[in-house]
Design an enzyme around this catalytic site. Structure first.
Site, short mmCIF file in Angstrom:
data_model
loop_
_atom_site.label_atom_id
_atom_site.label_comp_id
_atom_site.label_asym_id
_atom_site.label_seq_id
_atom_site.Cartn_x
_atom_site.Cartn_y
_atom_site.Cartn_z
N THR A 17 2.41 -0.31 -21.19
CA THR A 17 2.78 1.11 -21.29
C THR A 17 4.10 1.29 -22.02
O THR A 17 4.32 2.31 -22.66
CB THR A 17 2.84 1.73 -19.88
OG1 THR A 17 1.52 1.72 -19.36
CG2 THR A 17 3.36 3.14 -19.88
N THR A 97 2.91 -3.18 -16.74
CA THR A 97 3.31 -3.34 -15.34
C THR A 97 2.19 -3.90 -14.45
O THR A 97 2.46 -4.48 -13.41
CB THR A 97 3.77 -1.99 -14.74
OG1 THR A 97 2.69 -1.05 -14.85
CG2 THR A 97 5.00 -1.45 -15.43
N ASP A 98 0.93 -3.73 -14.89
CA ASP A 98 -0.19 -4.05 -13.99
C ASP A 98 -0.23 -5.51 -13.54
O ASP A 98 -0.48 -5.79 -12.37
CB ASP A 98 -1.52 -3.69 -14.67
CG ASP A 98 -1.73 -2.18 -14.75
OD1 ASP A 98 -1.03 -1.43 -14.04
OD2 ASP A 98 -2.61 -1.76 -15.52
N1 ASP Z 1 -2.02 -0.51 -17.83
C1 ASP Z 1 -0.64 -0.69 -18.25
C2 ASP Z 1 -0.42 -2.18 -18.48
O1 ASP Z 1 -0.29 -2.89 -17.53
C3 ASP Z 1 0.28 -0.15 -17.23
C4 ASP Z 1 1.74 -0.27 -17.53
O2 ASP Z 1 2.20 -1.00 -18.38
O3 ASP Z 1 2.52 0.41 -16.81
O4 ASP Z 1 -0.38 -2.61 -19.59
#
Ligand code: ASP
Length: 330
Positions: A17, A97-98
């Site tokens: 993200t 973040t995932d």
């Molecule tokens: N779906 C995204 C990822 O993990 C979520 C994020 O980065 O906050 O790439």
């Protein structure tokens, strides 16, 4: 300003993200992750020029929900190669973040350097009003260039906090303070250029770890215990030839009686079974909620199921037999 005294930091971008793009600045949920290139991410933070001399690489452009073990191998080897250079002082990885906590823990146990390695990310896409990525990136580079971050293992700089890769976990779907270290708390903070650690990392990591990435990873899957659990998942996994199963157990790592029997049968067929908890905090005691001695299972301690899976993959790849020692040590 004389920039030659600034630390030299390699920024490795993988997507997420932090590199997300939405059609409209008011959108913080409907966007595509991993599409903005690393040069543009760096350009958005002019203050980086007074913190470090930066070289950037685009390692991948993915949503981290799609992270693969093959990419872990590439990333870990690239970090080792960069940190072996005298003219690189630290590495920053931009990530989604995932699965950040999984990548961070994997690198914590495989990178062979005491130089700082810092992951960062964002909860809002780069195009959002109040995007959190730029400040997180600046803070991550600041930590990577700090002498106090050396020897602390892989770190996560997020929302002004510094976490250890071993303990950090994502705890919110959309909040910008999405990361916590439930059992241990933060290692320290980074704010306005100041990096302060309040505690150190006790368990072995990086140069002191016995593990290394491999080209072919053993298959390890996660099964959850819940009301009305059955044998179906475990039997399918054993039939598919998995090397290991992590159980996201209820409460203190307890397991439904039906699942327990299926897992005991899996152990008899040579599958390594590790008991973790689905609760999100606390530890799983060996011979606590289940008799690991009788079942032939291993307790995960304070590792959540996703991190326990990482450690089990590394342990099986290394050929280790003494799995409980490994879970007690790392
Ligand atoms: N779906 C995204 C990822 O993990 C979520 C994020 O980065 O906050 O790439």
């Amino acid at each position: 300003m004389n920039t030659s005294s600034l630390p030299r930091i390699a920024v490795l971008a993988t997507g997420g993200t932090i590199a997300g793009q939405a059609g409209d600045a008011s959108k913080t949920a409907g966007y595509k992750a991993g599409v903005v290139g690393v040069d543009k991410l760096l350009d958005a933070v002019p203050a980086l020029a007074s913190v470090a001399r930066i070289q950037a690489e685009q390692i991948a452009s993915i949503d981290s929900k799609d992270m693969s073990a093959a990419l872990w191998t590439t990333l870990s080897r690239r970090i080792d190669a960069l940190l072996a250079q005298d003219d690189i002082d630290g590495v920053v990885i931009t990530h989604g973040t995932d699965t950040l906590e999984e990548t961070a823990y994997l690198l914590h146990l495989t990178v062979k350097s005491t130089k700082p390695v810092v992951l960062t990310a964002a909860m809002r896409p780069s195009t959002a009003l109040s995007a959190d990525g730029p400040l997180n990136l600046l803070n991550a580079v600041t930590v990577a260039g700090s002498a106090s971050a050396k020897g602390q293992g892989v770190l996560v700089a997020f929302n002004n906090q510094i976490h250890s890769a071993r303990d950090v976990t994502k705890t919110s779907t959309y909040a910008v303070d999405a990361f916590r270290s439930p059992e241990t708390g933060v290692l320290g903070f980074v704010q306005d250029g100041r990096v302060e650690f309040q505690r150190g990392v006790v368990r072995p990591h990086t140069a002191a770890s016995e593990f290394a990435v491999v080209d072919q990873w053993p298959t390890v899957e996660i099964v959850t215990s819940h009301a009305d659990a059955s044998r179906v998942m475990v039997e399918a996994l054993v039939a598919a030839g998995v090397r290991g199963i992590v159980v996201a157990g209820t409460g203190n790592g307890s397991m439904h009686a039906t699942l327990t029997q299926a897992l005991a049968d899996a152990v008899k067929q040579g599958v390594a079974v590790v008991r973790a908890s689905r609760v999100g905090s606390g530890h799983v005691m060996r011979n606590g909620a289940a008799s690991d001695d009788a079942l032939g299972t291993v307790s995960a301690g304070t590792l959540n199921p996703y991190k326990a899976r990482v450690l089990l993959m590394l342990a099986l790849a290394s050929g280790a037999q003494d799995l409980q020692r490994i879970f007690d040590t790392y």
